[in-house]
Scaffold this motif. Structure first.
Motif, PDB file in Angstrom:
ATOM      1  N   LEU A 160      50.966  41.256  34.590  1.00 24.53           N
ATOM      2  CA  LEU A 160      49.778  41.897  34.631  1.00 24.53           C
ATOM      3  C   LEU A 160      49.034  42.029  36.639  1.00 24.53           C
ATOM      4  N   GLY A 161      50.149  41.719  37.235  1.00 26.83           N
ATOM      5  CA  GLY A 161      50.639  41.912  38.661  1.00 26.83           C
ATOM      6  C   GLY A 161      51.076  42.920  38.825  1.00 26.83           C
ATOM      7  N   ILE A 162      53.082  42.668  39.003  1.00 27.02           N
ATOM      8  CA  ILE A 162      53.599  44.034  39.402  1.00 27.02           C
ATOM      9  C   ILE A 162      53.491  45.324  38.450  1.00 27.02           C
ATOM     10  N   PRO A 163      52.243  46.328  37.569  1.00 28.30           N
ATOM     11  CA  PRO A 163      52.216  47.209  37.482  1.00 28.30           C
ATOM     12  C   PRO A 163      51.146  47.578  38.067  1.00 28.30           C
ATOM     13  N   VAL A 164      50.126  46.975  38.267  1.00 31.95           N
ATOM     14  CA  VAL A 164      49.032  47.244  39.450  1.00 31.95           C
ATOM     15  C   VAL A 164      49.588  47.456  40.802  1.00 31.95           C
ATOM     16  N   ALA A 165      50.298  46.473  41.374  1.00 35.32           N
ATOM     17  CA  ALA A 165      50.505  46.298  42.171  1.00 35.32           C
ATOM     18  C   ALA A 165      51.635  48.509  42.857  1.00 35.32           C
ATOM     19  N   ALA A 166      52.596  48.459  41.357  1.00 35.08           N
ATOM     20  CA  ALA A 166      53.255  49.837  41.692  1.00 35.08           C
ATOM     21  C   ALA A 166      52.513  51.218  41.146  1.00 35.08           C
ATOM     22  N   GLY A 167      50.714  51.015  40.859  1.00 38.84           N
ATOM     23  CA  GLY A 167      49.996  51.818  41.125  1.00 38.84           C
ATOM     24  C   GLY A 167      49.393  52.016  39.496  1.00 38.84           C
ATOM     25  N   VAL A 168      49.825  51.523  39.205  1.00 37.51           N
ATOM     26  CA  VAL A 168      49.601  51.509  37.526  1.00 37.51           C
ATOM     27  C   VAL A 168      47.944  52.215  37.470  1.00 37.51           C
TER      28      VAL A 168
END
Length: 207
Positions: A160-168
């Motif tokens: 959940l966190g990595i995609p949001v942090a990547a700006g998805v």
């Protein structure tokens, strides 16, 4: 695939086979029954004569037994089970059990075992009782469940966190993950994993 059952090979002293007069502990039948309920087959490997071994195996309702075995024979029998695709836990406390303890997938030295048995085993049980084997199995399975739970929790946090942090989400909502929020999420992930692991301190075998 291989068999799904685990073979638990018990050494002489575990079931009182060092002499005909040695009594079977009152707690042993119930402890062995609990192991069978956990899906284990229980097989006795002993250097005693077949008549004595048969009597004890019948009294304890063992799945099978092998008598008149030398130390190397016990180790060879463990190997034979492994070649059948089975995982083998060998429990024993004597010098004669040492080769089989070393050969097994998991070697369990019982109670006040000989030094060579303790050195050959993967795990040393503090109590000279078959019940301690069941406790070890329960604790081991609880630990594996805990590890899987922790891996799942860590996976979910990162999924959940990595995609949001990547700006998805940014093209659709304009939301970016704040470094403060990201740091808090990582801390929460660590707290969740550590807290779940600490539950094992309260675990009681048989639950």
């Amino acid at each position: 695939g291989g068999a799904t059952v685990m073979y638990l090979a018990l050494g002489d002293a575990v079931v009182g086979l060092l002499a005909v007069a040695d009594p079977i502990r009152e707690t042993t039948p119930d402890a062995l029954a609990a192991l069978r309920r956990n899906g284990l087959r229980i097989i006795m490997l002993t250097g005693d004569n077949p008549h004595t071994a048969q009597a004890v195996a019948s009294a304890l309702k063992l799945d099978d037994f092998y008598a008149n075995l030398m130390p190397g024979d016990k180790a060879d029998q463990v190997t034979a089970f492994q070649k059948m695709g089975c995982k083998v836990a060998m429990a024993g406390d004597g010098i004669n059990d040492a080769p089989a303890l070393a050969r097994a997938d998991v070697g369990l030295a019982i109670g006040q075992g000989t030094d060579i048995a303790i050195e050959s085993a993967d795990m040393v049980l503090l109590h000279n009782s078959v019940q301690s084997i069941g406790d070890a199995v329960d604790i081991s399975r609880a630990t594996l469940r805990n590890i899987k739970q922790n891996l799942f929790a860590a996976f979910m946090y990162n999924t959940l966190g990595i995609p949001v942090a990547a700006g998805v989400l940014f093209p659709f909502t304009g939301i970016l993950l704040s470094p403060v929020v990201a740091g808090a999420a990582m801390a929460l992930s660590s707290i969740s994993v550590i807290s779940n692991a600490n539950r094992l301190r309260l675990y009681k075998p048989g639950n």
